[in-house]
Design a protein around this motif. Structure first.
Motif, PDB file in Angstrom:
ATOM      1  N   LEU A   1      72.448 -53.522  83.427  1.00  0.00           N
ATOM      2  CA  LEU A   1      71.012 -53.175  84.151  1.00  0.00           C
ATOM      3  C   LEU A   1      70.504 -54.963  83.823  1.00  0.00           C
ATOM      4  O   LEU A   1      69.411 -54.912  83.153  1.00  0.00           O
ATOM      5  N   LEU A   2      70.020 -55.612  84.841  1.00  0.00           N
ATOM      6  CA  LEU A   2      69.460 -57.059  84.764  1.00  0.00           C
ATOM      7  C   LEU A   2      67.893 -56.682  85.168  1.00  0.00           C
ATOM      8  O   LEU A   2      67.497 -55.865  85.841  1.00  0.00           O
ATOM      9  N   GLY A   3      67.065 -57.627  83.750  1.00  0.00           N
ATOM     10  CA  GLY A   3      65.131 -57.739  83.601  1.00  0.00           C
ATOM     11  C   GLY A   3      64.987 -56.946  82.291  1.00  0.00           C
ATOM     12  O   GLY A   3      65.990 -57.097  81.723  1.00  0.00           O
ATOM     13  N   THR A   4      63.392 -56.682  82.375  1.00  0.00           N
ATOM     14  CA  THR A   4      63.411 -56.230  80.753  1.00  0.00           C
ATOM     15  C   THR A   4      62.774 -54.871  81.412  1.00  0.00           C
ATOM     16  O   THR A   4      61.363 -55.493  81.407  1.00  0.00           O
TER      17      THR A   4
ATOM     18  N   THR B   1      71.278 -43.494  80.170  1.00  0.00           N
ATOM     19  CA  THR B   1      72.408 -42.302  80.397  1.00  0.00           C
ATOM     20  C   THR B   1      73.039 -42.498  81.864  1.00  0.00           C
ATOM     21  O   THR B   1      73.919 -42.322  81.649  1.00  0.00           O
ATOM     22  N   PHE B   2      73.273 -44.456  82.565  1.00  0.00           N
ATOM     23  CA  PHE B   2      74.254 -44.757  82.759  1.00  0.00           C
ATOM     24  C   PHE B   2      74.414 -46.041  83.126  1.00  0.00           C
ATOM     25  O   PHE B   2      74.947 -46.801  83.610  1.00  0.00           O
ATOM     26  N   ALA B   3      73.779 -46.808  81.846  1.00  0.00           N
ATOM     27  CA  ALA B   3      73.775 -48.955  81.953  1.00  0.00           C
ATOM     28  C   ALA B   3      73.697 -49.362  79.877  1.00  0.00           C
ATOM     29  O   ALA B   3      73.242 -47.906  79.370  1.00  0.00           O
ATOM     30  N   ASP B   4      75.041 -49.563  79.956  1.00  0.00           N
ATOM     31  CA  ASP B   4      75.454 -49.934  79.018  1.00  0.00           C
ATOM     32  C   ASP B   4      74.732 -51.003  78.022  1.00  0.00           C
ATOM     33  O   ASP B   4      75.305 -51.248  77.089  1.00  0.00           O
ATOM     34  N   GLN B   5      74.443 -52.079  79.025  1.00  0.00           N
ATOM     35  CA  GLN B   5      73.621 -53.128  78.992  1.00  0.00           C
ATOM     36  C   GLN B   5      72.387 -52.945  79.565  1.00  0.00           C
ATOM     37  O   GLN B   5      71.721 -52.238  80.758  1.00  0.00           O
TER      38      GLN B   5
ATOM     39  N   ALA C   1      68.473 -48.955  69.608  1.00  0.00           N
ATOM     40  CA  ALA C   1      68.441 -48.342  68.758  1.00  0.00           C
ATOM     41  C   ALA C   1      69.358 -47.041  69.712  1.00  0.00           C
ATOM     42  O   ALA C   1      69.247 -46.073  69.487  1.00  0.00           O
ATOM     43  N   PHE C   2      69.248 -47.762  71.058  1.00  0.00           N
ATOM     44  CA  PHE C   2      69.742 -45.974  72.100  1.00  0.00           C
ATOM     45  C   PHE C   2      70.854 -46.382  72.047  1.00  0.00           C
ATOM     46  O   PHE C   2      71.475 -47.209  72.033  1.00  0.00           O
ATOM     47  N   SER C   3      71.174 -45.423  72.352  1.00  0.00           N
ATOM     48  CA  SER C   3      73.005 -45.708  72.997  1.00  0.00           C
ATOM     49  C   SER C   3      73.172 -45.329  74.239  1.00  0.00           C
ATOM     50  O   SER C   3      72.387 -44.053  75.172  1.00  0.00           O
TER      51      SER C   3
ATOM     52  N   PRO D   1      76.076 -48.459  70.785  1.00  0.00           N
ATOM     53  CA  PRO D   1      74.250 -48.950  71.632  1.00  0.00           C
ATOM     54  C   PRO D   1      74.081 -49.717  72.251  1.00  0.00           C
ATOM     55  O   PRO D   1      75.477 -50.137  73.259  1.00  0.00           O
ATOM     56  N   LEU D   2      73.548 -49.397  73.470  1.00  0.00           N
ATOM     57  CA  LEU D   2      73.102 -50.433  74.408  1.00  0.00           C
ATOM     58  C   LEU D   2      73.540 -51.656  73.846  1.00  0.00           C
ATOM     59  O   LEU D   2      72.266 -52.118  72.484  1.00  0.00           O
ATOM     60  N   GLU D   3      74.005 -52.599  74.304  1.00  0.00           N
ATOM     61  CA  GLU D   3      73.793 -53.908  73.996  1.00  0.00           C
ATOM     62  C   GLU D   3      72.854 -54.793  75.303  1.00  0.00           C
ATOM     63  O   GLU D   3      71.738 -54.489  76.302  1.00  0.00           O
TER      64      GLU D   3
END
Length: 291
Positions: free
Chosen positions: A207-210, A221-225, A243-245, A251-253
């Protein structure tokens, strides 16, 4: 929590620059991998963006990861171009002077294939074309590279997620090897990414953005990054993301963009990012690998 997150949080607590170079976690002795370097629109500082020449230049520089942008023509062909119009990176105003505002979706693939997508960058690239997605992934495959594919403006192109996945499947990019470590699909649209994940759960997404930290559980639930602009980053934000998977249990990248100088590359490496998207992949690679 993985090693990069540990390193990032340690930096915040200690208030030092100990992690500005990708070496190790000084406090815990945990090795931290240098961030992945991704060539933005190909090696776009050195060749016209999103062209096959930019893929070739990245390969010449020894860069494994390529980022690109996908949009759709009037007759339903997927093409690789960043803007939703053709003005900035082609000679469309000369070839089709009466077709303003020159939107990609208003031209057929055959018409776009007539355009020069290289002369604006320099005479050495005169005659470069806007590639189709099939042509582009074929060139990436030829060089044994990896692809960070951005679905641009999905609201303009209903069904583009399914169509993109179909092209990738037809070109052999949804097999186990590619899905495991050679393909990521990203977008600024959370709904577009959710659609990609629902259609092909094995494909890694970004997911692009902050987004706000409070929104990360839903996106995980649907994004790895989570892939933000470097100017919006901090050590604490990167650590919070880590900290999130994500949906694949890892872990999210964080892949950040668009970093083009050595000092900024070292800075975001100190934040603990997992990847750096750059127009100058050689400069960033040398900086983060301590060359």
């Amino acid at each position: 929590m993985h090693a990069r997150a540990v390193a990032a949080m340690a930096t915040a607590l200690l208030g030092t620059a100990a992690f500005l170079l990708p070496t190790s976690d000084a406090g815990a002795g945990i090795a931290v991998e240098p961030p992945t370097v991704i060539a933005h629109r190909g090696a776009s500082a050195y060749a016209p963006e999103n062209t096959l020449a930019a893929v070739d230049k990245a390969a010449e520089l020894g860069v494994d990861w390529i980022e690109n942008d996908v949009q759709r023509t009037r007759d339903g062909e997927l093409v690789v171009i960043h803007d939703d119009n053709l003005k900035r990176t082609t000679d469309v105003e000369e070839v089709f002077p009466d077709r303003a505002p020159w939107k990609v979706r208003d031209f057929t693939a055959a018409e776009i294939a007539l355009l020069d997508a290289g002369s604006w960058f320099g005479p050495a690239y005169a005659g470069a074309r806007v590639p189709t997605l099939e042509q582009y992934v074929g060139r990436v495959e030829h060089h044994h590279q990896k692809l960070l594919l951005e679905i641009k403006n999905p609201d303009l192109y209903p069904g583009i997620e399914q169509q993109t996945l179909k092209v990738l499947d037809n070109e052999g990019w949804l097999d186990r090897q590619h899905v495991a470590d050679r393909l990521i699909v990203q977008s600024f649209s959370a709904e577009s990414l959710r659609t990609v994940h629902d259609l092909e759960p094995g494909v890694k997404t970004g997911l692009l953005g902050t987004p706000d930290v409070s929104d990360l559980p839903g996106y995980a639930t649907f994004a790895d990054q989570i892939n933000p602009s470097y100017g919006s980053l901090s050590t604490s934000y990167v650590a919070a993301v880590h900290a999130f998977s994500g949906p694949h249990g890892r872990p999210l990248e964080v892949f950040t963009w668009t970093v083009n100088d050595a000092d900024t590359a070292r800075l975001v490496t100190g934040y603990g990012v997992d990847g750096i998207i750059t127009n100058k992949p050689d400069v960033v690679r040398d900086a983060v690998h301590g060359v």
